[in-house]
Design a protein around this motif. Structure first.
Motif, PDB file in Angstrom:
ATOM      1  N   GLN A 117       0.820  -1.218   0.000  1.00 36.41           N
ATOM      2  CA  GLN A 117       0.000   0.000   0.000  1.00 36.41           C
ATOM      3  C   GLN A 117       0.854   1.268   0.000  1.00 36.41           C
ATOM      4  O   GLN A 117       0.457   2.287  -0.545  1.00 36.41           O
ATOM      5  N   ASP A 118       1.994   1.234   0.669  1.00 31.63           N
ATOM      6  CA  ASP A 118       2.873   2.400   0.715  1.00 31.63           C
ATOM      7  C   ASP A 118       4.286   1.963   1.080  1.00 31.63           C
ATOM      8  O   ASP A 118       4.616   1.784   2.243  1.00 31.63           O
ATOM      9  N   GLY A 176       7.202   3.585   0.824  1.00 30.26           N
ATOM     10  CA  GLY A 176       8.012   4.565   1.541  1.00 30.26           C
ATOM     11  C   GLY A 176       7.653   4.644   3.012  1.00 30.26           C
ATOM     12  O   GLY A 176       8.530   4.748   3.865  1.00 30.26           O
ATOM     13  N   ALA A 177       6.350   4.587   3.309  1.00 30.07           N
ATOM     14  CA  ALA A 177       5.923   4.712   4.699  1.00 30.07           C
ATOM     15  C   ALA A 177       6.425   3.541   5.527  1.00 30.07           C
ATOM     16  O   ALA A 177       6.758   3.684   6.701  1.00 30.07           O
ATOM     17  N   MET A 178       6.506   2.373   4.914  1.00 30.45           N
ATOM     18  CA  MET A 178       6.949   1.207   5.679  1.00 30.45           C
ATOM     19  C   MET A 178       8.435   1.327   6.036  1.00 30.45           C
ATOM     20  O   MET A 178       8.868   0.838   7.079  1.00 30.45           O
ATOM     21  N   ALA A 179       9.212   1.990   5.186  1.00 30.49           N
ATOM     22  CA  ALA A 179      10.616   2.230   5.527  1.00 30.49           C
ATOM     23  C   ALA A 179      10.705   3.137   6.752  1.00 30.49           C
ATOM     24  O   ALA A 179      11.574   2.964   7.610  1.00 30.49           O
ATOM     25  N   LEU A 180       9.761   4.101   6.854  1.00 29.62           N
ATOM     26  CA  LEU A 180       9.746   4.989   8.015  1.00 29.62           C
ATOM     27  C   LEU A 180       9.384   4.241   9.298  1.00 29.62           C
ATOM     28  O   LEU A 180       9.611   4.729  10.390  1.00 29.62           O
ATOM     29  N   MET A 181       8.787   3.057   9.162  1.00 32.75           N
ATOM     30  CA  MET A 181       8.460   2.248  10.336  1.00 32.75           C
ATOM     31  C   MET A 181       9.663   1.405  10.763  1.00 32.75           C
ATOM     32  O   MET A 181       9.605   0.674  11.732  1.00 32.75           O
ATOM     33  N   PRO A 187      13.235  -2.263   3.085  1.00 36.64           N
ATOM     34  CA  PRO A 187      12.461  -2.703   1.916  1.00 36.64           C
ATOM     35  C   PRO A 187      13.011  -4.000   1.322  1.00 36.64           C
ATOM     36  O   PRO A 187      12.251  -4.915   0.994  1.00 36.64           O
TER      37      PRO A 187
END
Lengths: 288, 236
Positions: free
Chosen positions: A174-175, A177-182, A186
């Motif tokens: 779904q996103d 980039g956002a998961m990298a921020l978590m 990747p």
């Protein structure tokens, strides 16, 4: 007029076939959903894993269930290798290059299989009877393949919804980039996804081995229908792919009884083209 | 020593340079704002800090360790959480799943239950909507979830990018109250905001960024008194 019992039998066989097709479609869709790359050579990986099952069982004499598990392990290994060797270097390339690279892998696998194992059809001989239920005949290997594929799909569903890493895989689709921020790397998520996709190919290989013989062009027989199912269900849409698998397999099975197997495929492809105009986003997509 | 220090950081995208020699510091326990017009480089600044894009020159030091050029997923592990522009929730995951993903780091995962209780206490509205898809929440609730998700990683420093963007005026005030409560929990924060008047009430210090350079810096109270800032940004 055709005896209705044949139609019922065809419908039942269609459902059986749909189970394995769904397994392939879900594996391909899972990878597409996360990586945005279509593995054109996906069903050719199945072909290689089928050869693995064949050699393990027929040459090395492993029992069929163990050979099947071996096929799954080979599938996982192939999934990881394809990601690391082919996808990783071109992850940021234009989509057309990615398509060409995985398409190139398809020809590579077909050629190397022909070179190593010739074009002979090789089959794992499983002598299991057909089962008769109220006048309908269902082949036992098909029934086993269907039941196991449903179980594996339930397992995939639980993995994606109940585990941390499975939820992360859905989140990345779904996103990214956002998961990298978590804090999720990747690359790590991609490798796990490719391994799971490879496992699906391996399971499908084991289940197809007990029904079909393998040859270097096996991918050409099952590849197009798998892609059609994915597109029909909406690329990346798991529920859509699941439903589309059974729609397609029913058309092929019933069309095969009413006319001929070839006609079944013709109708399936024709429906696919019509649906591309009517619902380009897949059967579950909302109308624009 | 400052908790976070940027030393003459230059960064951009491709040929375009968005930040020129930006130096900035955030002390432990402080709330700092970065304000400025559209295109000043505020979002880029946060993206450099959280590792989404690498700095071209300059250094980025957090708790004594240089983080310049480290990828985003490693920066989070050092204790910096980024609440990105536009929230970037996982719309098809439930509220509970979004919060779970916030605790993706191994160390955060161990403290998952405890973090969840803290976030639920801060945002009771989210606790009531655990099973709802994030995409179906209202704008204000989505922003709460984005903040809650960031807290789940157990950060020391939180970066907020335009938290009030796209919210109704009433909701904006409530949001700033919520951020104030998060602050009272002891988090250090760096906030990028268009709503200069509100944000200057919340923070200790502020930087004014214009076309990629630090134009002014100072205590929030002093800065809001300056004629220039009042006219240009606070709208008084």
């Amino acid at each position: 007029m055709i005896d209705p019992i044949f139609l019922v039998e065809a419908a039942v066989n269609g459902i059986m076939l749909g189970g394995v097709l769904a397994l392939l479609a879900l594996g391909l869709n899972l990878i597409f959903g996360v990586l945005d790359i279509v593995w054109i050579a996906y069903v050719d990986l199945v072909m290689v894993a089928m050869y693995a099952v064949y050699f393990l069982v027929m040459v090395y004499g492993w029992p069929i269930w163990l050979g099947g598990l071996g096929g799954v392990v080979v599938g996982v290994a192939l999934g990881i290798l394809v990601h690391l060797l082919i996808i990783t270097p071109i992850l940021d390339s234009p989509p057309v290059n990615q398509l060409l690279a995985t398409g190139g892998l398809l020809f590579f696998l077909q050629s190397i299989a022909t070179f190593l194992w010739s074009t002979d059809h090789k089959s794992v001989r499983v002598s299991l009877p057909s089962i008769e239920l109220g006048g309908i005949f269902v082949s036992y290997p098909r029934l086993i393949a269907f039941v196991l594929s449903i179980l594996v799909m339930v397992g995939l569903y639980l993995f994606l919804t109940r585990t941390f890493i499975g939820t992360a895989i859905r989140a990345v689709s779904q996103d990214r980039g956002a998961m990298a921020l978590m804090g999720a790397s990747p690359q790590k998520i991609y490798v796990v996804t490719s391994a799971v996709g490879g496992a699906m190919a391996g399971v499908a290989a084991a289940l197809l081995s007990i029904q079909y013989s393998v040859h270097p062009y096996f991918g050409a027989a099952f590849g197009p229908i798998t892609f059609m199912i994915c597109v029909l269900g909406g690329l990346g849409n798991m529920v859509g792919a699941f439903i589309a698998s059974f729609v397609m397999s029913e058309i092929i099975a019933i069309g095969g009884v009413v006319w001929s197997t070839e006609m079944g495929y013709v109708i399936a492809f024709a429906l696919f083209i019509v649906m591309m105009f009517a619902r380009p986003g897949g059967i579950l997509a909302k109308r624009q | 020593m400052s908790m976070l220090e940027l030393r003459t950081v230059t960064a951009g995208y491709g040929q375009f340079t968005a930040l020129w020699d930006v130096s900035l510091a955030v002390e432990r326990g402080e709330a700092v704002a970065v304000v400025g017009p559209n295109g000043a480089g505020k979002t880029t600044l946060l993206r450099v800090i959280s590792g989404v894009i690498p700095p071209r020159h300059g250094d980025l030091v957090f708790e004594g360790a240089s983080l310049a050029g480290r990828p985003a997923h490693e920066v989070v592990a050092h204790g910096i959480a980024h609440v990105p522009e536009g929230r970037r929730l996982f719309p098809k995951l439930t509220v509970a799943e979004n919060l779970k993903m916030g605790a993706f780091l191994p160390r955060a995962r161990k403290a998952y239950r405890e973090s969840l209780e803290r976030v639920s206490a801060l945002f009771p509205a989210l606790a009531e909507r655990q099973k709802q898809r994030a995409g179906s929440l209202s704008g204000g609730e989505q922003q709460m979830l984005a903040i809650g998700r960031a807290l789940m990683s157990r950060p020391q420093l939180i970066l907020f990018d335009e938290p009030s963007m796209g919210l109704a005026p009433v909701m904006v005030l409530r949001l700033f109250d919520l951020i104030r409560r998060v602050r009272e929990e002891g988090y250090t924060m760096l906030i990028v905001e268009q709503n200069v008047r509100q944000v200057l009430k919340l923070v200790d210090r502020a930087y004014l960024l214009e076309v990629g350079r630090v134009r002014m810096e100072g205590r929030a109270a002093e800065l809001s008194e300056q004629d220039f800032v009042r006219k240009a940004y606070v709208g008084l």
